[in-house]
Scaffold this active site. Sequence first.
Site, PDB file in Angstrom:
ATOM      1  N   ASN A  85       0.852  -1.200   0.000  1.00 12.76           N
ATOM      2  CA  ASN A  85       0.000   0.000   0.000  1.00 12.76           C
ATOM      3  C   ASN A  85       0.887   1.249   0.000  1.00 12.76           C
ATOM      4  OD1 ASN A  85      -2.504   1.709   0.806  1.00 12.76           O
ATOM      5  ND2 ASN A  85      -1.007   2.184   2.406  1.00 12.76           N
ATOM      6  N   GLU A  86       0.584   2.176  -0.837  1.00 12.63           N
ATOM      7  CA  GLU A  86       1.307   3.462  -0.871  1.00 12.63           C
ATOM      8  C   GLU A  86       2.801   3.240  -0.657  1.00 12.63           C
ATOM      9  OE1 GLU A  86      -0.588   6.588   1.445  1.00 12.63           O
ATOM     10  OE2 GLU A  86      -2.376   6.464   0.197  1.00 12.63           O
ATOM     11  N   TYR A 143      -7.369  11.509  -2.690  1.00 13.78           N
ATOM     12  CA  TYR A 143      -8.211  12.193  -1.711  1.00 13.78           C
ATOM     13  C   TYR A 143      -8.428  13.616  -2.207  1.00 13.78           C
ATOM     14  CZ  TYR A 143      -7.510   8.325   1.523  1.00 13.78           C
ATOM     15  OH  TYR A 143      -7.513   7.086   2.121  1.00 13.78           O
ATOM     16  N   GLU A 170      -8.386   3.881  -2.659  1.00 13.25           N
ATOM     17  CA  GLU A 170      -8.629   4.834  -1.575  1.00 13.25           C
ATOM     18  C   GLU A 170      -9.032   6.147  -2.223  1.00 13.25           C
ATOM     19  OE1 GLU A 170      -5.743   5.351   1.562  1.00 13.25           O
ATOM     20  OE2 GLU A 170      -5.177   3.226   1.485  1.00 13.25           O
TER      21      GLU A 170
HETATM   22  O1  AHR Z   1      -7.046   6.235   4.700  1.00 16.52           O
HETATM   23  C1  AHR Z   1      -6.086   6.744   5.572  1.00 16.52           C
HETATM   24  C2  AHR Z   1      -4.684   6.603   5.030  1.00 16.52           C
HETATM   25  O2  AHR Z   1      -4.549   7.360   3.876  1.00 16.52           O
HETATM   26  C3  AHR Z   1      -4.270   5.220   4.593  1.00 16.52           C
HETATM   27  O3  AHR Z   1      -3.829   4.443   5.648  1.00 16.52           O
HETATM   28  C4  AHR Z   1      -3.163   5.495   3.644  1.00 16.52           C
HETATM   29  O4  AHR Z   1      -3.023   4.488   2.681  1.00 16.52           O
HETATM   30  C5  AHR Z   1      -3.528   6.840   3.051  1.00 16.52           C
HETATM   31  O5  AHR Z   1      -2.463   7.713   3.058  1.00 16.52           O
END
Ligand code: AHR
Length: 532
Positions: free
Chosen positions: A209-210, A282, A333
Site C-alpha cells: 500500500n502506498e 483524496y 482509496e
Molecule cells: O485512509 C487513511 C490513510 O490514507 C491510509 O492508511 C493510507 O493508505 C492513506 O495515506
Amino acid sequence: MLTVSAGFPRSAGSAICAHADGAYNACRTPSKDKEDRMDHIDVVLVEPIAEIRPTIYGHFAEHLGECIYGGIWVGEDSAIPNRDGIRLDVVRALSRMRPAVIRWPGGCFADDYHWQDGIGPRAQRPRRVNLHWGEVIETNAFGTEEFIRLCRMVGAAPYICGNVGSGSPREMRDWIEYCNLAGGSTWSDARAANGSPEPHDVTYWGIGNENWGCGGHFTPEDYATEYRRFATFAWSFGGKPIYRIACGPAGNDTDWTRRFFTKLRRDYHRTPGIEGYAAHYYCGTAGTATEYTVDQWYELLDKALRMEELVVQQRAIMDTFDPKRSIGLIVDEWGTWHPPVEGRNPRFLWQQNTMRDALVAALTLNIFNNHADKVVMSNIAQTINVLQAVILTEGDRMLVTPTGHVYEMYAPHQGAQAVRTVLQTSGIEYGAQGRRVPQLSASGSQREKTLTLTLVNTHASAPLAVEIRLHGGDAASASGITLRADDIHAHNTFAAPQRVQPVAATPPAVHKGALHAELPPASITRLDVALA
Ligand code: AHR
C-alpha cells in the site's frame, strides 16, 4: 453551455464529443444558449461502455481509529448486539449498500501488519503498537478469520492488502496459502483448526500500500523490483485465480505510473502478472467538514471532479504499456479528508459527513461508471468512523451518513451495462479565479428493460430542469428517489440520525419517449426508467 461526454475516446471517428485531455469541460459548445434554462442529457443506449463491475462499489476498512474496533468489532461479550463479535446494526446498514468488496487491513497499517499475529485463540494473540495511527495498542482481536466473517455477513468479496514494506514474499505467500489452499498443509490445517475447514477463496491481493510513502518510501523502479518478487510468490494455490493489485500513484502522479511500467516492461520481460493497478486520490477539503461557504462548496466539488482527469490520464499511460487493456484501473482509496475535530484524537481521522460529501461520492461514482471499461474497482475511505465514512457509530448508536445513502441509491448500477451519456450543461462560476463547475453530472446503466440514471445538480441553491433524450429506445414510465436537503451543510447526528435520507423524487414527465425531470438544488437523484 458545456458539452460533457461520458467515457474515454474509443475511436477517432466517434460521433460523440470526447474528452481530449481528461478535463470535464474539455468540449464546449460556443457560448450559445446563454438563456437556455434547461440542461439536456442524451443517453446513447446503442453505445454500451461495459458492465459496471460491482466492485466499483467497494469499501475500505483499516485498523485506524474506530473503524474496526468499535465500528465493526465489539467482541462476543459486548452488550451491543453482535454475531461472533461483529455488530449487527452495522451489518444490516452495510448490507443495504451492497458492498461488493472490502479492502483490509490497511492502508498504512498493512505494511506494518503481520497476519500471523491475528489468528488463533484471541487471548494468546500478541499486542502490538499501531505505528501510523496514534501508537495505540493493537490487540489483534480482529484478524483474518474475523475479516472473512464480516465479508460473508455483508456479502462482500474480501480484498487483502499484503505487507511489502516490512514483510516478506514468504509471509504473503503463506497468508494466501492459509486462505486459499483447500487442505493438507500446515497453514490450511491451521485455518481449519481456527474454525474454517473450507478455504476462504480470497481473490484480491494488494502487493503493498502506498509504497511511495508509508509503505516503504520506494522509488517507482525499486517498487517495480519488489512487485516482481512478491507477485512471483503470490500463488494461485490449487489453480484458484488470484488478482494481484500493484500500488499505483499518489493522486494523478503520471511520473510514478510511467516509471513503474517502464521498469516492469523494459527490464523484466518475464515479469509475473499484474491484474490491477491502484491509485489513491483524496480530494481533501475546503473549509471544514461542516463549516464552509458556498464558494467552498463548489471548490470541493471541483476537486472531486479532478478524478476524471486522473482516470483519463492514468488509463492513457497504461494503454501505452498494456494496449490490450488487460490490467484494470483501481482507485482503492478515495474521498474527502477534512481537518481534525477538536476533542478527538487527530490520528483517528474522524469527521462528519454532510450533503457536500454525498455530492462528492455521487460525482465520483458517476465518473467510475462512465469509465466502466477500465475502472474495475474502487474503495471509498473508509467504511466506518474514519474519513468519508458511510456509517458512524458512537457506543451502541449507529447512523448512515449522506454518503452511505448515495451507496444505497447507486446499488442498482452494480452489474448493469454502463451506457454513454452526453450532457449539455452550464458551468457555475465560483471563487476569485473564476473557476467553473458543471451544474449537471450523470451516469447511466441498463439492465434488460430498465435504465438507471444517477444525476447530480451541483448548484447550491437553484433547481435544474433536465430533458433526457434516449437514443435507441423510448421511455415508457419513470420513477425515482432523491437525496436533498434545505441546507448545504445538512448532516445526520445521533440526535437527528435521519435528517438527511432519500425521499421519493417528483416523477419525471414522459413525453414522446423523452423524460423531463426537475432536480432540486444540491441534490442527487436516481431515476428508474422502464423502457418501452
Ligand atoms: O485512509 C487513511 C490513510 O490514507 C491510509 O492508511 C493510507 O493508505 C492513506 O495515506
